[in-house]
Write a protein that holds these residues in place. Structure first.
Motif, short mmCIF file in Angstrom:
data_model
loop_
_atom_site.label_atom_id
_atom_site.label_comp_id
_atom_site.label_asym_id
_atom_site.label_seq_id
_atom_site.Cartn_x
_atom_site.Cartn_y
_atom_site.Cartn_z
N UNK A 116 0.95 -1.25 -0.13
CA UNK A 116 0.04 -0.19 -0.13
C UNK A 116 0.88 1.36 0.00
N UNK A 117 0.75 1.89 -0.83
CA UNK A 117 1.64 3.24 -0.88
C UNK A 117 3.11 2.86 -1.27
N UNK A 118 3.35 1.88 -1.87
CA UNK A 118 4.63 1.45 -2.06
C UNK A 118 5.34 0.69 -0.91
N UNK A 119 4.84 0.50 0.43
CA UNK A 119 5.22 -0.01 1.45
C UNK A 119 4.44 -1.47 1.54
N UNK A 120 5.46 -2.43 2.41
CA UNK A 120 4.81 -3.83 2.46
C UNK A 120 3.89 -3.69 3.64
N UNK A 121 2.78 -4.43 3.56
CA UNK A 121 1.77 -4.09 4.67
C UNK A 121 1.11 -5.69 4.90
N UNK A 122 0.61 -5.68 6.10
CA UNK A 122 -0.08 -6.84 6.53
C UNK A 122 -1.57 -6.88 5.71
N UNK A 123 -1.93 -7.93 5.12
CA UNK A 123 -3.18 -8.12 4.53
C UNK A 123 -3.81 -9.31 4.86
N UNK A 124 -5.11 -9.12 4.97
CA UNK A 124 -6.07 -10.32 5.37
C UNK A 124 -6.68 -10.79 4.07
N UNK A 125 -6.60 -12.28 3.77
CA UNK A 125 -6.74 -13.05 2.45
C UNK A 125 -7.71 -13.87 2.70
N UNK A 126 -8.65 -14.10 1.86
CA UNK A 126 -9.63 -15.09 1.99
C UNK A 126 -9.24 -16.16 0.70
N UNK A 127 -9.27 -17.35 0.86
CA UNK A 127 -8.95 -18.12 -0.29
C UNK A 127 -9.86 -19.57 -0.27
N UNK A 128 -10.50 -19.57 -1.27
CA UNK A 128 -11.58 -20.81 -1.54
C UNK A 128 -10.74 -21.93 -1.79
N UNK A 129 -11.01 -22.96 -1.05
CA UNK A 129 -10.21 -24.35 -1.57
C UNK A 129 -11.17 -25.35 -1.92
N UNK A 130 -11.48 -25.99 -2.90
CA UNK A 130 -12.54 -26.89 -3.48
C UNK A 130 -12.10 -28.17 -3.34
N UNK A 131 -12.83 -29.18 -2.74
CA UNK A 131 -12.45 -30.52 -2.70
C UNK A 131 -13.31 -31.09 -3.81
N UNK A 132 -12.88 -31.69 -4.97
CA UNK A 132 -13.55 -32.55 -5.86
C UNK A 132 -13.31 -33.71 -5.91
N UNK A 133 -14.01 -34.84 -6.21
CA UNK A 133 -13.73 -36.30 -6.78
C UNK A 133 -13.94 -36.28 -8.11
N UNK A 134 -13.10 -36.73 -8.81
CA UNK A 134 -13.23 -37.24 -10.42
C UNK A 134 -14.43 -38.29 -10.24
N UNK A 135 -15.42 -38.12 -11.07
CA UNK A 135 -16.37 -39.13 -11.35
C UNK A 135 -16.10 -39.93 -12.81
#
Length: 135
Positions: A116-135
């Motif tokens: 942010x403004x060229x400076x490294x900052x702490x960032x909260x991140x949301x990441x979806x992980x999908x679990x899928x079986x091959x059928x």
């Protein structure tokens, strides 16, 4: 890589409104941003992150046996030095998938921090992980 497993990563992120907040779980007690000019990145980008998931995600036996599929959203902070902290789940699938999602995120290598403004900052991140079986 087991053939029964197909991992899909949603590249779209669920960003919260832009704001800064303090979180005592962050080692530096500096503000944690939810949206920044330059978001944090997995080393090598999203293609390398997808490779990391394919190589390291292990579908839990109980979930496979029950044919459980679905998404888990993992929330974490990428610190200003790239470490992953404050890992939490937003939802649960059960049968070992929650623990596997947490293990996967907690064992990631350090990221390139967000800026942010060229400076490294702490960032909260949301990441979806999908679990899928091959059928």
């Amino acid at each position: 890589m087991p053939t029964f497993l197909s991992v899909f990563l949603l590249v779209s992120l669920f960003w919260f409104p832009a704001q800064a907040q303090l979180n005592s779980a962050t080692p530096t007690d500096r503000p944690i941003f939810s949206k920044v000019e330059e978001p944090p990145q997995f080393p090598g980008g999203m293609d390398k992150f997808t490779d990391y998931l394919k190589k390291n995600l292990h579908y839990p036996k109980a979930a496979r046996k029950a044919k459980l599929e679905g998404s888990i959203v993992v929330n974490f902070v990428v610190t200003e030095d790239g470490r992953i902290t404050d890992v939490k789940l937003y939802n649960s699938l059960g049968l070992g998938t929650d623990e596997e999602a947490l293990r996967l995120i907690e064992n990631m290598p350090n990221w390139t921090p967000g800026k942010q403004a060229g400076k490294a900052v702490n960032v909260r991140y949301n990441l979806p992980i999908n679990f899928r079986l091959n059928t």
